[in-house]
Design an enzyme around this catalytic site. Structure first.
Site, short mmCIF file in Angstrom:
data_model
loop_
_atom_site.label_atom_id
_atom_site.label_comp_id
_atom_site.label_asym_id
_atom_site.label_seq_id
_atom_site.Cartn_x
_atom_site.Cartn_y
_atom_site.Cartn_z
CG ASP A 266 41.63 45.95 8.57
OD1 ASP A 266 40.70 46.54 8.55
OD2 ASP A 266 41.96 45.03 7.52
CE LYS B 283 39.89 49.58 5.21
NZ LYS B 283 38.90 48.82 5.71
CB THR C 90 24.92 44.92 12.69
OG1 THR C 90 25.43 46.04 13.16
CG2 THR C 90 23.38 44.57 12.77
CD GLU D 211 27.37 50.42 14.15
OE1 GLU D 211 27.16 51.70 14.28
OE2 GLU D 211 26.83 49.83 13.37
NE ARG E 228 22.73 59.98 13.89
CZ ARG E 228 22.59 61.27 14.30
NH1 ARG E 228 21.69 61.78 13.90
NH2 ARG E 228 23.38 61.69 15.22
CE LYS F 66 23.06 48.23 14.17
NZ LYS F 66 24.12 49.16 14.01
CB ALA G 54 9.04 62.34 3.30
N GLY G 55 11.54 61.24 1.80
CA GLY G 55 12.58 61.28 0.50
C GLY G 55 12.49 60.17 -0.41
CB CYS H 279 23.18 50.23 8.87
SG CYS H 279 24.81 50.40 9.64
C1 UDX Z 1 22.10 54.06 10.57
C2 UDX Z 1 21.55 54.29 11.67
O1 UDX Z 1 21.04 55.41 12.03
C3 UDX Z 1 22.57 54.14 12.99
O2 UDX Z 1 22.25 54.08 14.29
C4 UDX Z 1 23.33 52.48 12.59
O3 UDX Z 1 24.13 52.06 13.54
C5 UDX Z 1 23.90 52.32 11.08
O4 UDX Z 1 22.64 52.91 10.17
P1 UDX Z 1 23.29 55.56 8.65
O5 UDX Z 1 23.13 54.58 7.86
O6 UDX Z 1 24.84 56.11 8.84
O7 UDX Z 1 22.85 55.04 10.23
O8 UDX Z 1 22.55 56.85 8.46
P2 UDX Z 1 21.19 57.29 8.78
O9 UDX Z 1 21.24 58.86 9.29
O10 UDX Z 1 20.44 56.50 9.77
O11 UDX Z 1 20.13 57.29 7.32
C6 UDX Z 1 19.83 56.13 6.88
C7 UDX Z 1 19.05 56.54 5.50
O12 UDX Z 1 17.80 57.04 5.80
C8 UDX Z 1 19.74 57.44 4.39
O13 UDX Z 1 19.39 57.05 3.17
C9 UDX Z 1 18.84 58.60 4.83
O14 UDX Z 1 18.89 59.49 3.72
C10 UDX Z 1 17.51 58.18 5.09
N1 UDX Z 1 16.76 58.75 5.86
C11 UDX Z 1 16.96 59.09 7.40
C12 UDX Z 1 15.49 59.49 5.67
O15 UDX Z 1 15.16 59.20 4.25
N2 UDX Z 1 14.62 60.19 6.38
C13 UDX Z 1 14.93 60.29 7.54
O16 UDX Z 1 14.27 61.04 8.36
C14 UDX Z 1 16.23 59.93 8.05
#
Ligand code: UDX
Length: 441
Positions: free
Chosen positions: A30, A35, A122, A151, A154, A207, A255-256, A263
């Site tokens: 890096d 870091k 990505t 990749e 999560r 991806k 749902a949220g 990402c």
């Molecule tokens: C994501 C992808 O899952 C992963 O494969 C990729 O490489 C990077 O981006 P990440 O961002 O770490 O991973 O989290 P993830 O668990 O996918 O959740 C992303 C967002 O979606 C969060 O804000 C989460 O709260 C939301 N989410 C996820 C929902 O609102 N409902 C769900 O059912 C799932």
């Protein structure tokens, strides 16, 4: 095998540590001296469960090391991975590839012997071609192949995702480079993980297609949740009812308050721009981006409505700030829209998150936020209590105590961690996502 990992951010550090756990010799490089200094002391710059132990174990075994010096890092490299950031470019939403291209140039300058250059960041379709062009231009004599190996990690379960992935995607066009990748991922072959070999451009697109599909799936269930609230249906039962259909699948139907993180928001925007550039618009994803952005702001209105229409002079307690649990990451977290909107509406806002308070303080600099030490500190005197992140430690609160401590017993649960039946019985005015806020008699 000897692996060089460029970039010790989320992707680079997790991937590097996991490859060393597979038995390869990995050097992470890096440019950020502080870091590398921290990593050399055994400190992990990000919060990711299990990562500290994994790094320590492999450093101790002599398979994992860190350096600022790319020439040293690439001395014996069979494969060099590019795991640098590709943030959204300011202004136009395209992925900013300057770090990737800078890495390509430096790799070229330090190559010796046949080298496989693998893009793990990505990147938009065609980036591999440009990386190849840069290397060829810098070192016309170099013997190399450029591959794509996206990749799918999560945050919060990145190590498990690396060690037991649903699949590995590799965009490679020469047999020689495929053999290097087969050797690198040998432990996964033994576990019969599907390894998809395809062209580089296809791999780059896989991806984005995966992430935008998942973002669309979440957005779909979020809109169904809004409809459930209006018609008196229950979104969790709807998600279960449709998710059991094997063609749909039950995952990513929770749902949220809208998706966030490093990402989904970035990748949806980037793919929309790529599609426009090629005059092949992805209107469905354009809509997903807009619906998700609007949704985060609408969540503040939901809290205000639960408080009776005005929060002027009231105290709102917020539990959870990170974009999801088990991470300290605040990037594109719904809290970044919701908290300022509540402040603007005249409330005092008390907040607590188990891991992201440091990062949140840097991003939420508005007056009127009280940074609390724990869960019950937030609850004390609140007129509305709202859950923004589903951390496990928020799932079993002592509600007799909560009720006594709150100014009014109003709860807005944006992650559906409790149920209407239970909290109504305990005497709370309970609002969640995708369910009417009153029990039907
Ligand atoms: C994501 C992808 O899952 C992963 O494969 C990729 O490489 C990077 O981006 P990440 O961002 O770490 O991973 O989290 P993830 O668990 O996918 O959740 C992303 C967002 O979606 C969060 O804000 C989460 O709260 C939301 N989410 C996820 C929902 O609102 N409902 C769900 O059912 C799932």
């Amino acid at each position: 095998m000897h692996v060089t990992m460029i970039g010790t951010g989320y992707v680079g550090l997790v991937s590097g540590a996991c490859f060393s756990e597979f038995g390869h010799e990995v050097i992470c490089v890096d440019k950020d001296a502080s870091k590398i200094e921290r990593l050399l002391k055994g400190e992990i710059p990000i919060y990711e469960p299990g990562l500290e132990d994994l790094v320590a174990r492999n450093v101790e075994a002599g398979r994992l090391s860190f350096t600022l010096d790319l020439a040293e890092g690439m001395k014996n490299a069979d494969a060099v991975f590019i795991g640098v950031g590709t943030p959204s470019r300011r202004g136009d939403g395209h992925a900013d590839l300057s770090y990737v291209y800078a890495a390509a140039k430096e790799i070229a300058e330090n190559m010796n012997g046949y080298t496989v250059v693998v893009d793990k960041s990505t990147v938009p379709v065609g980036t591999g071609d440009e990386v190849e062009r840069i290397i060829r231009e810098t070192r016309p004599d170099a013997d190399f192949d450029v591959l794509s190996n996206p990749e799918f990690l999560r945050e919060g379960s990145a190590i498990e995702d690396f060690m037991r992935p649903d699949r590995v995607v590799i965009g490679a066009e020469s047999e020689r480079s495929k053999d290097v990748m087969r050797e690198l991922y040998r432990p996964l072959y033994l576990r019969e993980t599907p390894i998809v070999f395809t062209t580089r451009r296809t791999s780059e697109l896989i991806k984005y297609a995966a992430n935008t599909f998942l973002a669309a799936k979440i957005t779909f269930i979020n809109e169904i949740a809004d409809l459930c609230e209006k018609v008196g249906a229950d979104v969790q039962a709807v998600a279960k009812g449709i998710g059991l259909d094997g063609r749909i699948g039950g995952k990513f139907l929770h749902a949220g308050p809208g998706y966030g993180g490093s990402c989904f928001p970035k990748d949806t925007r980037a793919l929309v721009h790529t599609a426009q550039d090629y005059d092949s618009p992805l209107t469905i994803i354009e809509t997903v981006v807009k619906v998700n952005d609007d949704r985060k702001r609408k969540m503040a209105d939901k809290i205000i409505a639960a408080a009776g229409g005005s929060i002027e002079g009231k105290t709102i307690g917020i539990l959870g700030l990170a974009f999801k649990p088990n991470t300290d990451d605040m990037r594109e977290a719904p809290a970044l829209d919701i908290v300022p909107a509540l402040l603007e509406a005249g409330a005092k806002v008390k907040v607590y998150d188990p891991e992201s308070m440091g990062e949140a303080r840097e991003l939420m600099t508005q007056d009127g936020i009280e940074w609390c030490d724990d869960t019950y500190d937030v609850i004390e005197g609140a007129h509305v209590l709202s859950f923004l992140t589903e951390w496990n430690q928020f799932r079993a609160l002592d509600f007799d105590k909560v009720k006594k401590m709150m100014a009014e017993p109003v709860i807005v649960d944006l992650r559906n961690i409790y149920t209407l039946v239970d909290l109504s019985e305990l005497g709370f005015d309970y609002h969640c996502i995708g369910q009417a806020s009153r029990l039907r008699k």
